[in-house]
Design an enzyme around this catalytic site. Structure first.
Site, mmCIF file in Angstrom:
data_model
loop_
_atom_site.group_PDB
_atom_site.id
_atom_site.type_symbol
_atom_site.label_atom_id
_atom_site.label_comp_id
_atom_site.label_asym_id
_atom_site.label_seq_id
_atom_site.Cartn_x
_atom_site.Cartn_y
_atom_site.Cartn_z
ATOM 1 C CE1 TYR A 57 -3.214 -3.103 -0.016
ATOM 2 C CE2 TYR A 57 -3.652 -2.533 2.337
ATOM 3 C CZ TYR A 57 -3.439 -3.346 1.286
ATOM 4 O OH TYR A 57 -4.686 -4.352 1.482
ATOM 5 C CG HIS A 115 -1.496 -8.854 -0.437
ATOM 6 N ND1 HIS A 115 -1.063 -7.396 -0.161
ATOM 7 C CD2 HIS A 115 -2.895 -8.573 -0.482
ATOM 8 C CE1 HIS A 115 -1.994 -6.585 -0.366
ATOM 9 N NE2 HIS A 115 -3.116 -7.373 -0.348
HETATM 10 P P1 NDP Z 1 -14.034 -0.404 1.523
HETATM 11 O O1 NDP Z 1 -15.307 -1.226 1.116
HETATM 12 O O2 NDP Z 1 -13.679 -0.404 2.982
HETATM 13 O O3 NDP Z 1 -14.525 1.344 0.991
HETATM 14 C C1 NDP Z 1 -13.550 2.323 1.154
HETATM 15 C C2 NDP Z 1 -14.094 3.302 0.579
HETATM 16 O O4 NDP Z 1 -15.343 3.707 1.149
HETATM 17 C C3 NDP Z 1 -13.234 4.671 0.522
HETATM 18 O O5 NDP Z 1 -13.358 5.610 -0.416
HETATM 19 C C4 NDP Z 1 -13.927 5.653 1.923
HETATM 20 O O6 NDP Z 1 -13.782 6.787 1.519
HETATM 21 C C5 NDP Z 1 -15.304 5.166 1.692
HETATM 22 N N1 NDP Z 1 -16.078 4.943 2.893
HETATM 23 C C6 NDP Z 1 -15.760 4.418 3.825
HETATM 24 N N2 NDP Z 1 -16.823 4.646 4.949
HETATM 25 C C7 NDP Z 1 -17.906 5.185 4.313
HETATM 26 C C8 NDP Z 1 -19.009 5.447 5.102
HETATM 27 N N3 NDP Z 1 -19.447 5.450 6.146
HETATM 28 N N4 NDP Z 1 -19.880 6.157 4.039
HETATM 29 C C9 NDP Z 1 -19.422 6.430 2.781
HETATM 30 N N5 NDP Z 1 -18.136 6.194 2.151
HETATM 31 C C10 NDP Z 1 -17.288 5.252 3.092
HETATM 32 O O7 NDP Z 1 -12.942 -0.724 0.547
HETATM 33 P P2 NDP Z 1 -11.575 -0.956 0.583
HETATM 34 O O8 NDP Z 1 -10.964 -1.655 -0.670
HETATM 35 O O9 NDP Z 1 -10.561 -0.215 1.097
HETATM 36 O O10 NDP Z 1 -11.303 -2.367 1.758
HETATM 37 C C11 NDP Z 1 -11.066 -2.020 2.871
HETATM 38 C C12 NDP Z 1 -9.616 -2.555 3.133
HETATM 39 O O11 NDP Z 1 -9.707 -3.966 3.110
HETATM 40 C C13 NDP Z 1 -8.420 -1.655 2.702
HETATM 41 O O12 NDP Z 1 -8.306 -0.474 2.981
HETATM 42 C C14 NDP Z 1 -7.332 -2.873 2.846
HETATM 43 O O13 NDP Z 1 -6.838 -2.596 4.367
HETATM 44 C C15 NDP Z 1 -8.215 -4.058 2.623
HETATM 45 N N6 NDP Z 1 -8.114 -4.762 1.434
HETATM 46 C C16 NDP Z 1 -7.421 -5.825 1.181
HETATM 47 C C17 NDP Z 1 -7.104 -6.500 0.089
HETATM 48 C C18 NDP Z 1 -6.613 -7.864 -0.162
HETATM 49 O O14 NDP Z 1 -6.339 -8.398 -1.333
HETATM 50 N N7 NDP Z 1 -6.213 -8.449 0.922
HETATM 51 C C19 NDP Z 1 -7.712 -5.894 -1.252
HETATM 52 C C20 NDP Z 1 -8.726 -4.666 -0.875
HETATM 53 C C21 NDP Z 1 -8.705 -4.180 0.372
HETATM 54 P P3 NDP Z 1 -12.995 7.786 2.745
HETATM 55 O O15 NDP Z 1 -11.873 7.249 3.187
HETATM 56 O O16 NDP Z 1 -13.003 9.120 1.976
HETATM 57 O O17 NDP Z 1 -14.075 7.912 3.892
#
Ligand code: NDP
Length: 281
Positions: A57, A115
């Site tokens: 990341y 990962h």
């Molecule tokens: P999420 O489903 O957690 O969504 C994150 C997005 O949603 C961001 O743009 C955030 O914006 C927005 N958001 C968060 N809370 C709210 C809310 N209450 N209302 C409206 N919008 C909201 O997606 P991720 O892909 O980030 O997944 C979560 C975590 O999982 C990652 O950050 C990572 O740590 C992990 N991950 C692991 C992977 C793997 O291969 N192992 C692959 C993908 C993710 P803002 O920040 O502006 O609030």
């Protein structure tokens, strides 16, 4: 730990919060660092103490942000990072872990994940994980993006059954794991860390989700997270760089959804009735 937050129990017997915070994209823009740090601190303060990061990341930038955020509260945090499969050789895993520890400013990870499955034999990575464990650099190890066949391969090798978690794409719009992976993990005591639990925001405009949320004076994100929290051994890790949204996401654990509304959600987001190969983002 906050008494009212649901927990999942690891193979070791340790109970950890079933709700955490993700940090993908954090550390990409230096100007956003203070918001990122404030959000991670807010999550910890609210008991969402599982903090998920990875060496990839922002090329280590996310780990640096997390390191700053947890500096004075390391003991309250369940810290998770991941090794990129290209580094997951016997020696490479150990070196990658040491680099992560330096960026995170800590002497150990609570959980270290592969990962995704790459070209190094699982035996090599598992041996390295076990060595890191014996040396106190990690407390536990696990995997990510492993489907049932990958888990079966893992469980067939020496030490493979020590796997403490599997982090996969799972949310209302990606219910494939419910067909076989989730039951497999539940029956083998392997918690699922649900990544992209609100589908990176894409499901939040769904009309049915909005309708149900309104009925509880809740938000669509809270309903989407409550759906995951309802399931045994499932831990969503929503990412937000906005402390108010972190507080909102925390509120998901306080919702009690009626059977009628679960049925309505099933109609809108049908559970799988046959195998769906595990998807990845
Ligand atoms: P999420 O489903 O957690 O969504 C994150 C997005 O949603 C961001 O743009 C955030 O914006 C927005 N958001 C968060 N809370 C709210 C809310 N209450 N209302 C409206 N919008 C909201 O997606 P991720 O892909 O980030 O997944 C979560 C975590 O999982 C990652 O950050 C990572 O740590 C992990 N991950 C692991 C992977 C793997 O291969 N192992 C692959 C993908 C993710 P803002 O920040 O502006 O609030």
């Amino acid at each position: 730990m906050h008494d009212d937050i649901p927990t999942v129990t690891l193979l070791s017997g340790l109970s950890i919060p079933a709700l955490g915070i993700g940090t993908w994209n954090m550390g990409e823009r230096p100007g956003d660092a203070s918001q990122d740090i404030a959000s991670i601190r807010k999550a910890i303060e609210l008991g969402m103490a599982v903090v998920d990061t990875a060496e990839t990341y922002a090329d280590g930038g996310s780990e640096e942000i997390v390191g700053t955020a947890i500096k004075s509260v390391r003991g309250d945090v369940f810290l998770v990072s991941k090794v990129h499969p290209a580094n997951a050789s016997a020696q490479g895993t150990i070196k990658a872990c040491e680099r992560s520890l330096r960026r995170l400013g800590t002497d150990h990870l609570d959980l270290y994940l592969l990962h995704w499955r790459g070209s190094y034999p699982l035996e090599e990575t598992v041996d390295a994980f076990e060595k890191l464990k014996a040396d106190g650099k990690i407390r536990d190890w696990g995997v990510s993006n492993f489907d049932v066949d990958d888990m079966e391969d893992l469980f067939s090798i020496p030490g493979g059954k020590n796997c403490a978690a599997n982090q996969v794409l799972y949310n209302l719009s990606r219910r494939g794991p419910e067909y076989d992976l989730l039951p497999w993990c539940q029956s083998h005591g392997v918690p699922i860390m649900a990544y992209s639990p609100i589908e990176q925001g894409r499901i939040l405009s769904n009309h049915e989700l909005i309708r149900i949320a309104k009925a509880y004076q809740a938000t669509p994100a809270q309903i989407a997270l409550a759906f995951l929290l309802e399931r045994d051994g499932v831990m969503p890790i929503p990412k937000s760089s906005n402390p108010d949204r972190v507080t909102e996401n925390r509120g998901a654990s306080e919702l009690e959804i009626s059977d009628e509304d679960w049925t309505a959600l099933d109609a809108e987001f049908p559970p799988p009735n046959s195998k769906v190969p595990l998807e990845m983002i």
